[in-house]
Design a protein around this motif. Structure first.
Motif, short mmCIF file in Angstrom:
data_model
loop_
_atom_site.label_atom_id
_atom_site.label_comp_id
_atom_site.label_asym_id
_atom_site.label_seq_id
_atom_site.Cartn_x
_atom_site.Cartn_y
_atom_site.Cartn_z
N LEU A 1 0.83 -1.20 0.00
CA LEU A 1 0.00 0.00 0.00
C LEU A 1 0.87 1.25 0.00
O LEU A 1 1.69 1.43 0.90
N ARG B 1 -1.44 6.71 -1.98
CA ARG B 1 -2.75 6.78 -2.64
C ARG B 1 -2.91 5.73 -3.73
O ARG B 1 -3.71 5.89 -4.64
N HIS B 2 -2.09 4.66 -3.68
CA HIS B 2 -2.21 3.59 -4.66
C HIS B 2 -1.81 2.26 -4.01
O HIS B 2 -1.18 2.25 -2.95
N SER B 3 -2.19 1.17 -4.65
CA SER B 3 -1.91 -0.16 -4.13
C SER B 3 -1.35 -1.05 -5.23
O SER B 3 -1.71 -0.91 -6.40
N CYS C 1 -3.79 -0.26 -8.66
CA CYS C 1 -4.97 0.60 -8.70
C CYS C 1 -4.76 1.78 -7.76
O CYS C 1 -3.87 1.77 -6.92
N GLY C 2 -5.59 2.79 -7.93
CA GLY C 2 -5.52 3.99 -7.10
C GLY C 2 -5.20 5.21 -7.94
O GLY C 2 -5.48 5.26 -9.14
N ASP C 3 -4.60 6.20 -7.31
CA ASP C 3 -4.23 7.45 -7.97
C ASP C 3 -2.97 7.23 -8.80
O ASP C 3 -1.97 6.75 -8.29
N LEU D 1 1.33 3.92 -11.06
CA LEU D 1 0.68 2.63 -11.31
C LEU D 1 1.47 1.80 -12.31
O LEU D 1 1.29 0.58 -12.38
N GLY E 1 -5.71 7.40 -12.93
CA GLY E 1 -5.97 6.48 -11.84
C GLY E 1 -7.04 5.48 -12.22
O GLY E 1 -7.69 5.61 -13.27
N LEU F 1 -9.98 2.63 -10.15
CA LEU F 1 -10.51 2.04 -8.93
C LEU F 1 -10.39 0.52 -8.94
O LEU F 1 -10.30 -0.11 -7.90
#
Length: 80
Positions: A6, A9-11, A23-25, A31, A38, A40
């Motif tokens: 994690l 703001r992303h994973s 995913c994420g920002d 990414l 980004g 979801l």
């Protein structure tokens, strides 16, 4: 899924077969999907997927599975 990392703001998700999903920002390209958008829903990071595909010189190259991923504040790292 073998592991999850994690970021701020992303994973990142690493599959048992060595594929990476993110995913994420993505505003800073963290990414790894080749753009700055980004999402979801996790997308596969195809540029580092294991298997055979053309390398930088155009020759068919075999790429190994990814072994570990790490998500930072505005960056991501993957290693074989």
């Amino acid at each position: 899924v073998r592991s999850v990392s994690l970021g701020e703001r992303h994973s990142l998700f690493l599959s048992r077969s060595g594929h990476v999903w993110a995913c994420g920002d993505g505003a800073f390209g963290q990414l790894g999907c080749g753009d700055f958008t980004g999402c979801l829903t996790p997308r596969e990071v195809r540029e580092i997927s294991p298997g055979k595909r053309p390398g930088p010189d155009g020759k068919l190259t075999s790429y190994p599975p990814i072994a570990v991923v790490s998500a930072g504040g505005y960056h991501s790292v993957a290693s074989v």
